[in-house]
Design a protein around this motif. Structure first.
Motif, PDB file in Angstrom:
ATOM      1  N   PHE A   8       0.825  -1.215   0.000  1.00  0.00           N
ATOM      2  CA  PHE A   8       0.000   0.000   0.000  1.00  0.00           C
ATOM      3  C   PHE A   8       0.861   1.267   0.000  1.00  0.00           C
ATOM      4  O   PHE A   8       2.056   1.222   0.282  1.00  0.00           O
ATOM      5  CB  PHE A   8      -0.912   0.017   1.234  1.00  0.00           C
ATOM      6  CG  PHE A   8      -1.882  -1.125   1.274  1.00  0.00           C
ATOM      7  CD1 PHE A   8      -3.067  -1.065   0.574  1.00  0.00           C
ATOM      8  CD2 PHE A   8      -1.583  -2.282   1.981  1.00  0.00           C
ATOM      9  CE1 PHE A   8      -3.965  -2.119   0.592  1.00  0.00           C
ATOM     10  CE2 PHE A   8      -2.468  -3.351   2.006  1.00  0.00           C
ATOM     11  CZ  PHE A   8      -3.659  -3.260   1.314  1.00  0.00           C
ATOM     12  N   GLY A   9       0.185   2.385  -0.259  1.00  0.00           N
ATOM     13  CA  GLY A   9       0.816   3.702  -0.144  1.00  0.00           C
ATOM     14  C   GLY A   9       2.065   3.818  -0.990  1.00  0.00           C
ATOM     15  O   GLY A   9       2.118   3.324  -2.125  1.00  0.00           O
ATOM     16  N   ILE A  10       3.099   4.459  -0.422  1.00  0.00           N
ATOM     17  CA  ILE A  10       4.334   4.706  -1.177  1.00  0.00           C
ATOM     18  C   ILE A  10       4.997   3.394  -1.604  1.00  0.00           C
ATOM     19  O   ILE A  10       5.748   3.356  -2.584  1.00  0.00           O
ATOM     20  CB  ILE A  10       5.317   5.578  -0.357  1.00  0.00           C
ATOM     21  CG1 ILE A  10       6.463   6.071  -1.240  1.00  0.00           C
ATOM     22  CG2 ILE A  10       5.821   4.838   0.871  1.00  0.00           C
ATOM     23  CD1 ILE A  10       7.337   7.131  -0.617  1.00  0.00           C
ATOM     24  N   THR A  12       3.637   0.994  -3.075  1.00  0.00           N
ATOM     25  CA  THR A  12       3.195   0.595  -4.420  1.00  0.00           C
ATOM     26  C   THR A  12       4.113   1.210  -5.480  1.00  0.00           C
ATOM     27  O   THR A  12       4.324   0.628  -6.540  1.00  0.00           O
ATOM     28  CB  THR A  12       1.738   1.024  -4.689  1.00  0.00           C
ATOM     29  OG1 THR A  12       1.624   2.445  -4.532  1.00  0.00           O
ATOM     30  CG2 THR A  12       0.770   0.339  -3.756  1.00  0.00           C
ATOM     31  N   ASP A  13       4.662   2.405  -5.174  1.00  0.00           N
ATOM     32  CA  ASP A  13       5.627   3.023  -6.099  1.00  0.00           C
ATOM     33  C   ASP A  13       6.965   2.295  -6.046  1.00  0.00           C
ATOM     34  O   ASP A  13       7.595   2.044  -7.077  1.00  0.00           O
ATOM     35  CB  ASP A  13       5.843   4.498  -5.738  1.00  0.00           C
ATOM     36  CG  ASP A  13       4.621   5.356  -6.041  1.00  0.00           C
ATOM     37  OD1 ASP A  13       3.702   4.851  -6.720  1.00  0.00           O
ATOM     38  OD2 ASP A  13       4.586   6.513  -5.594  1.00  0.00           O
TER      39      ASP A  13
ATOM     40  N   SER B  53      -5.959   6.334  -0.512  1.00  0.00           N
ATOM     41  CA  SER B  53      -6.071   4.902  -0.748  1.00  0.00           C
ATOM     42  C   SER B  53      -6.121   4.220   0.615  1.00  0.00           C
ATOM     43  O   SER B  53      -5.603   4.752   1.599  1.00  0.00           O
ATOM     44  CB  SER B  53      -4.906   4.386  -1.588  1.00  0.00           C
ATOM     45  OG  SER B  53      -3.675   4.756  -1.019  1.00  0.00           O
ATOM     46  N   THR B  54      -6.756   3.071   0.665  1.00  0.00           N
ATOM     47  CA  THR B  54      -6.966   2.412   1.959  1.00  0.00           C
ATOM     48  C   THR B  54      -6.708   0.910   1.847  1.00  0.00           C
ATOM     49  O   THR B  54      -6.819   0.332   0.777  1.00  0.00           O
ATOM     50  CB  THR B  54      -8.424   2.581   2.450  1.00  0.00           C
ATOM     51  OG1 THR B  54      -9.288   1.756   1.645  1.00  0.00           O
ATOM     52  CG2 THR B  54      -8.891   4.023   2.364  1.00  0.00           C
ATOM     53  N   TYR B  55      -6.377   0.319   2.980  1.00  0.00           N
ATOM     54  CA  TYR B  55      -6.455  -1.135   3.135  1.00  0.00           C
ATOM     55  C   TYR B  55      -7.800  -1.331   3.828  1.00  0.00           C
ATOM     56  O   TYR B  55      -7.895  -1.338   5.050  1.00  0.00           O
ATOM     57  CB  TYR B  55      -5.283  -1.615   3.988  1.00  0.00           C
ATOM     58  CG  TYR B  55      -5.212  -3.097   4.254  1.00  0.00           C
ATOM     59  CD1 TYR B  55      -6.060  -4.011   3.616  1.00  0.00           C
ATOM     60  CD2 TYR B  55      -4.263  -3.592   5.135  1.00  0.00           C
ATOM     61  CE1 TYR B  55      -5.962  -5.356   3.872  1.00  0.00           C
ATOM     62  CE2 TYR B  55      -4.163  -4.952   5.404  1.00  0.00           C
ATOM     63  CZ  TYR B  55      -5.010  -5.825   4.774  1.00  0.00           C
ATOM     64  OH  TYR B  55      -4.908  -7.179   5.026  1.00  0.00           O
ATOM     65  N   TRP B 125      -3.865   6.099   3.273  1.00  0.00           N
ATOM     66  CA  TRP B 125      -2.722   6.875   2.781  1.00  0.00           C
ATOM     67  C   TRP B 125      -3.188   8.005   1.875  1.00  0.00           C
ATOM     68  O   TRP B 125      -4.015   7.791   0.973  1.00  0.00           O
ATOM     69  CB  TRP B 125      -1.752   5.962   2.020  1.00  0.00           C
ATOM     70  CG  TRP B 125      -1.165   4.925   2.918  1.00  0.00           C
ATOM     71  CD1 TRP B 125      -0.030   5.043   3.675  1.00  0.00           C
ATOM     72  CD2 TRP B 125      -1.680   3.622   3.195  1.00  0.00           C
ATOM     73  NE1 TRP B 125       0.186   3.895   4.401  1.00  0.00           N
ATOM     74  CE2 TRP B 125      -0.810   3.012   4.123  1.00  0.00           C
ATOM     75  CE3 TRP B 125      -2.805   2.912   2.756  1.00  0.00           C
ATOM     76  CZ2 TRP B 125      -1.012   1.723   4.605  1.00  0.00           C
ATOM     77  CZ3 TRP B 125      -3.007   1.633   3.249  1.00  0.00           C
ATOM     78  CH2 TRP B 125      -2.119   1.049   4.150  1.00  0.00           C
ATOM     79  N   LYS B 126      -2.589   9.170   2.130  1.00  0.00           N
ATOM     80  CA  LYS B 126      -2.959  10.379   1.405  1.00  0.00           C
ATOM     81  C   LYS B 126      -1.853  10.725   0.418  1.00  0.00           C
ATOM     82  O   LYS B 126      -0.677  10.772   0.790  1.00  0.00           O
ATOM     83  CB  LYS B 126      -3.090  11.508   2.437  1.00  0.00           C
ATOM     84  CG  LYS B 126      -3.616  12.811   1.927  1.00  0.00           C
ATOM     85  CD  LYS B 126      -3.526  13.891   3.012  1.00  0.00           C
ATOM     86  CE  LYS B 126      -4.110  13.487   4.347  1.00  0.00           C
ATOM     87  NZ  LYS B 126      -4.141  14.590   5.335  1.00  0.00           N
ATOM     88  N   LYS B 127      -2.237  10.945  -0.831  1.00  0.00           N
ATOM     89  CA  LYS B 127      -1.269  11.410  -1.825  1.00  0.00           C
ATOM     90  C   LYS B 127      -1.701  12.798  -2.270  1.00  0.00           C
ATOM     91  O   LYS B 127      -2.829  12.969  -2.749  1.00  0.00           O
ATOM     92  CB  LYS B 127      -1.214  10.443  -3.009  1.00  0.00           C
ATOM     93  CG  LYS B 127       0.013  10.629  -3.879  1.00  0.00           C
ATOM     94  CD  LYS B 127       0.152   9.524  -4.912  1.00  0.00           C
ATOM     95  CE  LYS B 127       1.539   9.531  -5.533  1.00  0.00           C
ATOM     96  NZ  LYS B 127       1.712   8.470  -6.523  1.00  0.00           N
ATOM     97  N   TRP B 136       3.482  11.270  -1.386  1.00  0.00           N
ATOM     98  CA  TRP B 136       2.777  10.508  -0.348  1.00  0.00           C
ATOM     99  C   TRP B 136       3.017  11.225   0.976  1.00  0.00           C
ATOM    100  O   TRP B 136       4.152  11.356   1.402  1.00  0.00           O
ATOM    101  CB  TRP B 136       3.314   9.080  -0.262  1.00  0.00           C
ATOM    102  CG  TRP B 136       2.972   8.234  -1.437  1.00  0.00           C
ATOM    103  CD1 TRP B 136       3.788   7.946  -2.500  1.00  0.00           C
ATOM    104  CD2 TRP B 136       1.746   7.547  -1.685  1.00  0.00           C
ATOM    105  NE1 TRP B 136       3.129   7.131  -3.377  1.00  0.00           N
ATOM    106  CE2 TRP B 136       1.873   6.869  -2.899  1.00  0.00           C
ATOM    107  CE3 TRP B 136       0.539   7.445  -0.973  1.00  0.00           C
ATOM    108  CZ2 TRP B 136       0.851   6.098  -3.440  1.00  0.00           C
ATOM    109  CZ3 TRP B 136      -0.487   6.678  -1.513  1.00  0.00           C
ATOM    110  CH2 TRP B 136      -0.316   6.014  -2.733  1.00  0.00           C
ATOM    111  N   ALA B 139       5.404  10.000   4.231  1.00  0.00           N
ATOM    112  CA  ALA B 139       6.271   8.907   3.767  1.00  0.00           C
ATOM    113  C   ALA B 139       7.695   9.378   3.498  1.00  0.00           C
ATOM    114  O   ALA B 139       8.481   8.665   2.896  1.00  0.00           O
ATOM    115  CB  ALA B 139       5.681   8.267   2.521  1.00  0.00           C
TER     116      ALA B 139
END
Lengths: 79, 141
Positions: A8-10, A12-13, B53-55, B125-127, B136, B139
């Motif tokens: 998830f999140g960063i 994934t990049d 995005s979420t889990y 997670w916030k982008k 991100w 991060a």
């Protein structure tokens, strides 16, 4: 065993995917899995990521089983 | 316990009235409402879009854990925690927390506890998107 990880999140990049799989020696615990990931992907090391097993945050000494849902959780930023 | 908690992670637009109506009760003397909103600026740069995005399965569990903890630790009656996912524009609402209590002090404290804990533990997670790229949030140590 092959360990599949949700990403998830960063991450994934960094991984270029939402899910990755690795062949790992058994038994392996969460702390060892973290060390493996940090070594293989040095960009992840500074992020202080957590690992969830079956949708719950896991401690470093938890041993992983093949049929569990394992997820890499980079620093969260909801709200 | 279950009828005291409303937890939601959704790509639909969040609704303040829904959260308010869920927690409202004749036995309560106050309702606190925290509404997160998408800011137009970050790092001195103009924000064009936020993506959450979420889990999802775990996020719902963690939100529920926060609500259970708030009900255990504060003298409150009901709590609603709703969080959005997907693309949000400036002024849109990513999060709503509503808490009802017989007395205001507990409602304020539980609301603060819920948003602070959400920001630390819930897998969302916030982008932030700018005209010249995206980052991100949290991060980058």
């Amino acid at each position: 065993m092959i360990v599949k990880l949700l990403v998830f999140g960063i991450f994934t990049d960094i991984f270029g995917a939402n899910q990755v799989g690795f062949e790992l020696p058994t038994p392996i615990n969460i702390g060892q899995l973290k060390a493996f990931i940090a070594k293989k992907f040095p960009q992840t090391e500074a992020l202080n990521f957590a690992i969830a097993v079956d949708e719950t945050y896991a401690d470093d000494d938890l041993i992983i089983n093949e049929n569990q849902i394992i997820a890499l959780i980079p620093p969260v930023s909801g709200g | 316990m279950k009828n005291k908690i409303s937890v939601l992670v959704t790509s639909e637009k969040l609704n303040i009235q829904t959260c308010y109506d869920f927690v409202k009760d004749d036995s309560c003397g106050g309702i606190t409402l925290f509404v997160g909103t998408v800011r137009n600026e970050s790092y001195q740069k103009k924000v064009t879009l936020l993506n959450f995005s979420t889990y999802k399965a775990m996020a719902v569990k963690e939100l529920n854990n926060i609500a259970v903890q708030a009900l255990a630790d504060f003298t409150i009656l009901k709590i609603a925690i709703h969080h959005a996912e997907g693309d949000l524009k400036i002024g849109d609402i990513p999060v709503i927390i509503a808490v009802s209590a017989p007395h205001r002090d507990a409602a304020f404290k539980a609301c603060q506890f819920a948003i602070d804990t959400l920001k630390k533990s819930v897998p969302i997670w916030k982008k932030e998107h700018f005209n010249d790229g995206a980052i991100w949030v949290n991060a980058h140590p």
